[in-house]
Design a protein around this motif. Structure first.
Motif, PDB file in Angstrom:
ATOM      1  N   ARG A 132       0.905  -1.364   0.116  1.00 56.14           N
ATOM      2  CA  ARG A 132       0.008  -0.165   0.137  1.00 56.14           C
ATOM      3  C   ARG A 132       0.792   1.237  -0.133  1.00 56.14           C
ATOM      4  NH1 ARG A 132      -2.798  -2.283   4.435  1.00 56.14           N
ATOM      5  NH2 ARG A 132      -2.116  -0.593   5.699  1.00 56.14           N
ATOM      6  N   LYS A 133       2.012   1.191   0.584  1.00 54.92           N
ATOM      7  CA  LYS A 133       2.625   2.459   0.940  1.00 54.92           C
ATOM      8  C   LYS A 133       3.594   2.621  -0.553  1.00 54.92           C
ATOM      9  CE  LYS A 133       2.819   2.654   5.974  1.00 54.92           C
ATOM     10  NZ  LYS A 133       2.065   3.962   5.915  1.00 54.92           N
ATOM     11  N   TYR A 134       4.072   1.578  -0.911  1.00 51.52           N
ATOM     12  CA  TYR A 134       5.063   1.675  -2.265  1.00 51.52           C
ATOM     13  C   TYR A 134       3.991   2.205  -3.332  1.00 51.52           C
ATOM     14  CZ  TYR A 134       8.558  -1.459  -0.080  1.00 51.52           C
ATOM     15  OH  TYR A 134       9.476  -1.937   0.639  1.00 51.52           O
ATOM     16  N   GLY A 138       4.029   5.827  -5.588  1.00 53.72           N
ATOM     17  CA  GLY A 138       4.203   5.714  -6.950  1.00 53.72           C
ATOM     18  C   GLY A 138       5.223   5.028  -7.491  1.00 53.72           C
ATOM     19  N   ILE A 139       5.622   3.848  -6.861  1.00 51.51           N
ATOM     20  CA  ILE A 139       6.498   3.090  -7.120  1.00 51.51           C
ATOM     21  C   ILE A 139       5.949   1.968  -8.377  1.00 51.51           C
ATOM     22  CG2 ILE A 139       8.153   1.174  -6.575  1.00 51.51           C
ATOM     23  CD1 ILE A 139       8.665   2.597  -4.145  1.00 51.51           C
ATOM     24  N   ARG A 140       6.243   1.788  -9.603  1.00 48.40           N
ATOM     25  CA  ARG A 140       5.424   1.234 -10.766  1.00 48.40           C
ATOM     26  C   ARG A 140       5.307  -0.162 -10.511  1.00 48.40           C
ATOM     27  NH1 ARG A 140       5.868   1.925 -17.130  1.00 48.40           N
ATOM     28  NH2 ARG A 140       3.824   0.974 -17.433  1.00 48.40           N
ATOM     29  N   TYR A 141       6.500  -0.985 -10.102  1.00 44.08           N
ATOM     30  CA  TYR A 141       6.432  -2.290 -10.022  1.00 44.08           C
ATOM     31  C   TYR A 141       6.573  -2.957  -8.605  1.00 44.08           C
ATOM     32  CZ  TYR A 141       6.402  -2.203 -15.043  1.00 44.08           C
ATOM     33  OH  TYR A 141       6.233  -1.784 -16.256  1.00 44.08           O
ATOM     34  N   PHE A 142       6.114  -4.141  -8.218  1.00 44.21           N
ATOM     35  CA  PHE A 142       6.362  -4.659  -6.724  1.00 44.21           C
ATOM     36  C   PHE A 142       6.412  -5.964  -6.924  1.00 44.21           C
ATOM     37  CE2 PHE A 142       4.119  -6.441  -3.053  1.00 44.21           C
ATOM     38  CZ  PHE A 142       5.284  -6.416  -2.186  1.00 44.21           C
ATOM     39  N   THR A 156       4.000 -10.934  -8.685  1.00 40.82           N
ATOM     40  CA  THR A 156       4.251  -9.701  -9.307  1.00 40.82           C
ATOM     41  C   THR A 156       3.164  -8.634  -9.450  1.00 40.82           C
ATOM     42  OG1 THR A 156       4.215 -10.787 -11.574  1.00 40.82           O
ATOM     43  CG2 THR A 156       6.071 -10.701 -10.687  1.00 40.82           C
ATOM     44  N   TYR A 157       3.288  -7.651  -9.449  1.00 38.78           N
ATOM     45  CA  TYR A 157       2.154  -6.401  -9.527  1.00 38.78           C
ATOM     46  C   TYR A 157       2.733  -5.412 -10.174  1.00 38.78           C
ATOM     47  CZ  TYR A 157       0.687  -9.244  -5.382  1.00 38.78           C
ATOM     48  OH  TYR A 157       0.102 -10.338  -4.566  1.00 38.78           O
ATOM     49  N   GLU A 158       1.845  -4.640 -10.796  1.00 36.70           N
ATOM     50  CA  GLU A 158       2.131  -3.375 -11.572  1.00 36.70           C
ATOM     51  C   GLU A 158       1.114  -2.353 -11.100  1.00 36.70           C
ATOM     52  OE1 GLU A 158       2.567  -1.301 -15.772  1.00 36.70           O
ATOM     53  OE2 GLU A 158       2.431  -3.630 -15.616  1.00 36.70           O
ATOM     54  N   ASP A 164      -4.166   3.910  -8.315  1.00 39.56           N
ATOM     55  CA  ASP A 164      -3.149   3.824  -7.568  1.00 39.56           C
ATOM     56  C   ASP A 164      -2.899   2.894  -6.583  1.00 39.56           C
ATOM     57  OD1 ASP A 164      -2.146   6.299  -8.410  1.00 39.56           O
ATOM     58  OD2 ASP A 164      -3.325   7.570  -7.312  1.00 39.56           O
ATOM     59  N   ARG A 165      -3.354   1.490  -7.116  1.00 34.86           N
ATOM     60  CA  ARG A 165      -3.147   0.181  -6.368  1.00 34.86           C
ATOM     61  C   ARG A 165      -2.311  -0.675  -7.220  1.00 34.86           C
ATOM     62  NH1 ARG A 165      -8.102  -0.497  -2.418  1.00 34.86           N
ATOM     63  NH2 ARG A 165      -8.222   1.761  -1.857  1.00 34.86           N
TER      64      ARG A 165
END
Length: 189
Positions: A132-134, A138-142, A156-158, A164-165
């Motif tokens: 949630r914080k990333y 605005g960090i694009r990939y997690f 993996t997530y984008e 904004d999630r």
């Protein structure tokens, strides 16, 4: 009980009114290694297991395929805002000429990808709090990596700019193969 010989807690263990700020993390004397700041509170992480260390190393090697202008960082913090400065297990960060050898963090706007290798101790933070914080920063990939039967599984997530999630983009059990944020392929053994 006799307190003789016991070392008192350091003063910084008691947070200031309103909590700590991102810049405070560099000024805490004798803070344990890998101390994070989450919502103004200090978070002390447990020692890493062999599995976590090996998995982080495996992914670090795979991410070295980052295009020119990007670097892979490990054991560094990222300033998300004034009250949040987590330490992802890995980050892909844009190279900047103004970084110095004594820098201890980067800004969220410089980060393309964060990777969290979850442990039993960090699972709730890595599944719920940090993503949630990333995303809010605005960090694009997690990517989140979990131990399933002593094997890494990579989720993996984008970032979806409309919400904004993070949106899931894949679950990888034996081999991680992605095209974004750049081509990466690695056996997850």
């Amino acid at each position: 009980m006799d307190d003789e010989g016991l070392t008192p807690y350091p003063d910084w263990i008691r947070p200031p009114v309103g909590g700590y700020r991102a810049e405070d993390l560099d000024r805490l004397p004798d803070a344990p290694p890998h101390t994070e700041l989450i919502a103004g509170s200090l978070v002390f992480t447990a020692p890493r297991t062999r599995w976590e260390t090996r998995t982080t190393g495996l992914l670090h090697g795979a991410l070295e395929a980052a295009p020119a202008g990007w670097e892979v960082w490990r054991s560094m913090t990222v300033v998300l805002d004034e009250r949040n400065r987590p330490e992802p297990d890995l980050m892909v960060v844009g190279a900047r000429a103004d970084w110095g050898p004594k820098d201890t963090s980067c800004r969220a706007g410089d980060v393309l990808l964060v990777v969290e290798v979850a442990s039993t101790e960090s699972m709730e933070r890595d599944r719920e709090v940090k993503p949630r914080k990333y995303a809010a920063a605005g960090i694009r990939y997690f990517w989140r990596v979990e131990n399933v039967d002593d094997r890494p599984v990579v989720y993996t997530y984008e970032l979806d700019p409309a919400t904004d999630r993070y949106t899931p983009t894949g679950i990888f059990h034996d081999r991680l193969k992605v095209e974004h944020p750049f081509p990466v392929e690695v056996e997850l053994v």
